[in-house]
Design an enzyme around this catalytic site. Structure first.
Site, mmCIF file in Angstrom:
data_model
loop_
_atom_site.group_PDB
_atom_site.id
_atom_site.type_symbol
_atom_site.label_atom_id
_atom_site.label_comp_id
_atom_site.label_asym_id
_atom_site.label_seq_id
_atom_site.Cartn_x
_atom_site.Cartn_y
_atom_site.Cartn_z
ATOM 1 N N ASP A 187 -14.215 8.127 42.674
ATOM 2 C CA ASP A 187 -15.090 7.411 41.745
ATOM 3 C C ASP A 187 -14.797 7.832 40.304
ATOM 4 O O ASP A 187 -14.386 8.966 40.053
ATOM 5 C CB ASP A 187 -16.557 7.693 42.107
ATOM 6 C CG ASP A 187 -17.508 6.648 41.540
ATOM 7 O OD1 ASP A 187 -17.033 5.616 41.025
ATOM 8 O OD2 ASP A 187 -18.726 6.870 41.611
ATOM 9 N N GLY A 188 -15.016 6.907 39.385
ATOM 10 C CA GLY A 188 -14.909 7.224 37.957
ATOM 11 C C GLY A 188 -13.709 6.602 37.257
ATOM 12 O O GLY A 188 -13.452 6.912 36.093
ATOM 13 N N HIS A 208 -8.011 2.070 37.166
ATOM 14 C CA HIS A 208 -7.626 1.896 38.578
ATOM 15 C C HIS A 208 -6.145 2.237 38.788
ATOM 16 O O HIS A 208 -5.777 2.849 39.786
ATOM 17 C CB HIS A 208 -7.918 0.469 39.042
ATOM 18 C CG HIS A 208 -9.378 0.127 39.035
ATOM 19 N ND1 HIS A 208 -10.337 0.965 39.578
ATOM 20 C CD2 HIS A 208 -10.063 -0.945 38.549
ATOM 21 C CE1 HIS A 208 -11.538 0.413 39.424
ATOM 22 N NE2 HIS A 208 -11.394 -0.747 38.799
ATOM 23 N N LEU A 222 0.391 13.908 58.587
ATOM 24 C CA LEU A 222 -0.954 13.599 58.089
ATOM 25 C C LEU A 222 -1.225 12.140 58.397
ATOM 26 O O LEU A 222 -0.307 11.324 58.371
ATOM 27 C CB LEU A 222 -0.985 13.778 56.557
ATOM 28 C CG LEU A 222 -2.284 13.382 55.848
ATOM 29 C CD1 LEU A 222 -3.308 14.518 55.971
ATOM 30 C CD2 LEU A 222 -2.059 13.073 54.367
ATOM 31 N N ARG A 250 -24.050 10.557 45.671
ATOM 32 C CA ARG A 250 -24.566 9.666 46.713
ATOM 33 C C ARG A 250 -23.413 9.237 47.608
ATOM 34 O O ARG A 250 -22.248 9.394 47.265
ATOM 35 C CB ARG A 250 -25.262 8.449 46.092
ATOM 36 C CG ARG A 250 -24.405 7.662 45.123
ATOM 37 C CD ARG A 250 -25.115 6.408 44.592
ATOM 38 N NE ARG A 250 -24.355 5.810 43.505
ATOM 39 C CZ ARG A 250 -24.548 6.060 42.211
ATOM 40 N NH1 ARG A 250 -25.494 6.883 41.842
ATOM 41 N NH2 ARG A 250 -23.800 5.491 41.287
ATOM 42 N N LEU A 251 -23.799 8.656 48.764
ATOM 43 C CA LEU A 251 -22.782 8.291 49.754
ATOM 44 C C LEU A 251 -22.243 6.876 49.567
ATOM 45 O O LEU A 251 -21.148 6.564 50.039
ATOM 46 C CB LEU A 251 -23.351 8.396 51.170
ATOM 47 C CG LEU A 251 -23.437 9.807 51.751
ATOM 48 C CD1 LEU A 251 -23.938 9.741 53.182
ATOM 49 C CD2 LEU A 251 -22.056 10.462 51.723
HETATM 50 C C1 IPE Z 1 -18.075 3.810 45.858
HETATM 51 O O1 IPE Z 1 -17.986 3.759 44.467
HETATM 52 C C2 IPE Z 1 -17.007 2.955 46.469
HETATM 53 C C3 IPE Z 1 -15.640 3.421 46.275
HETATM 54 C C4 IPE Z 1 -15.279 4.529 45.713
HETATM 55 C C5 IPE Z 1 -14.641 2.523 46.780
HETATM 56 P P1 IPE Z 1 -18.898 2.760 43.622
HETATM 57 O O2 IPE Z 1 -18.627 3.069 42.187
HETATM 58 O O3 IPE Z 1 -18.683 1.372 44.069
HETATM 59 O O4 IPE Z 1 -20.361 3.210 44.057
HETATM 60 P P2 IPE Z 1 -21.772 3.068 43.319
HETATM 61 O O5 IPE Z 1 -21.938 1.623 42.972
HETATM 62 O O6 IPE Z 1 -21.714 3.939 42.109
HETATM 63 O O7 IPE Z 1 -22.748 3.573 44.328
HETATM 64 C C1 IPE Z 2 -13.835 3.890 41.735
HETATM 65 O O1 IPE Z 2 -14.008 3.839 40.362
HETATM 66 C C2 IPE Z 2 -12.895 2.814 42.247
HETATM 67 C C3 IPE Z 2 -13.537 1.747 43.015
HETATM 68 C C4 IPE Z 2 -14.797 1.702 43.382
HETATM 69 C C5 IPE Z 2 -12.689 0.640 43.408
HETATM 70 P P1 IPE Z 2 -15.068 2.871 39.700
HETATM 71 O O2 IPE Z 2 -14.412 1.563 39.415
HETATM 72 O O3 IPE Z 2 -16.304 2.806 40.500
HETATM 73 O O4 IPE Z 2 -15.342 3.627 38.317
HETATM 74 P P2 IPE Z 2 -16.713 3.789 37.570
HETATM 75 O O5 IPE Z 2 -17.708 4.355 38.550
HETATM 76 O O6 IPE Z 2 -17.101 2.422 37.098
HETATM 77 O O7 IPE Z 2 -16.418 4.726 36.449
HETATM 78 MG MG MG Z 3 -18.031 3.863 40.501
#
Ligand code: IPE
Ligand code: IPE
Ligand code: MG
Length: 228
Positions: free
Chosen positions: A14-15, A31, A126, A182-183
């Site tokens: 995430d992020g 991405h 792996l 969170r999950l």
């Molecule tokens: C969770 O991240 C899904 C993936 C990493 C693919 P999100 O950025 O979509 O989750 P929320 O919306 O913050 O819960």
């Molecule tokens: C995780 O990064 C990648 C996917 C969910 C595909 P995000 O796209 O959720 O990045 P943030 O949370 O908006 O920073």
């Molecule tokens: Mg995100």
């Protein structure tokens, strides 16, 4: 009790979007940078002595809510990633598997996913699992439905575990980057007794060095599994 070796690691990547925003770039740049991190972390896991499976959350059943252009970019990026990384999978003896409902993807992308699975199926260092159009609740629901269709009127935990799409092993450690705790509907069943680790690092900045430090702290944890 000293913990048993880590066999299955799961990561909520995430992020990416915030990483790009911090640099004044489009989310898509985040991405792209995130895809580089997947490769680095996967090759680290392949070289790790005890890790057998690494499962990465790449696209959730809820991510369709994002703008169409971002979703389309993610699909293209996945196709490019699998095409390019086939070499990495073969070089490091890594098997690739997808979980989630990929039937929602384009025919060409589905073909790429199946082809990558087939070409790497004999690799043994792996297993890298990418969760694609994946949701924990959807996975459990479809497992239960498949058991009903098979004629079961009552199911056991063992039945459900075996009917899940994720090649069934419990997860030892779950890491989520970017500071969210969170999950987000990831691997609900398999995470029952996982250790959780949340880092503020944004996914494109996450390195094998940080993972190594996290895994070292894991070995200090006392996993009781309900016992003493
Ligand atoms: C969770 O991240 C899904 C993936 C990493 C693919 P999100 O950025 O979509 O989750 P929320 O919306 O913050 O819960
Ligand atoms: C995780 O990064 C990648 C996917 C969910 C595909 P995000 O796209 O959720 O990045 P943030 O949370 O908006 O920073
Ligand atoms: Mg995100």
């Amino acid at each position: 009790m000293s913990p048993s070796p880590i066999k299955h690691l799961a990561i909520i990547m995430d992020g990416n979007g915030r990483w790009a925003k911090e640099r004044g770039e489009k989310r898509t740049k985040g991405h792209e940078a995130g895809a580089e991190s997947i490769r680095d972390i996967t090759t680290y896991c392949a070289a790790h002595e005890s890790i057998e499976t690494a499962t990465f959350y790449a696209f959730s059943t809820e991510n369709w809510k994002r703008p169409k252009l971002e979703v389309e970019f993610l699909m293209k990026l996945l196709d490019r990633y699998l095409k390019k990384e086939l070499e990495t999978y073969q070089k490091h003896n890594i098997r690739f598997q997808a979980i989630g409902d990929v039937s929602a993807f384009s025919k060409a992308l589905q073909k790429r996913i199946r082809k990558t699975e087939e070409e790497t199926q004999g690799n043994t260092n792996l297993t890298q699992i990418l969760a694609l159009n994946y949701g924990g609740r959807a996975e459990i629901t479809s497992a239960v439905n498949s058991l009903i269709q098979a004629g079961k009127s009552e199911v056991s935990e063992e039945d459900i575990s075996r009917a899940l799409q994720t090649p069934y092993t419990d997860i030892d450690i779950l890491i989520r980057t970017s500071g969210e705790e969170r999950l987000s509907n990831f691997l609900l069943w398999q995470l029952s007794y996982a250790e959780f680790y949340f880092t503020k690092t944004l996914w494109p900045d996450f390195t094998a060095k940080e993972l190594d430090t996290i895994l070292n702290t894991f070995t200090q944890r006392n996993r009781r599994f309900g016992g003493l």
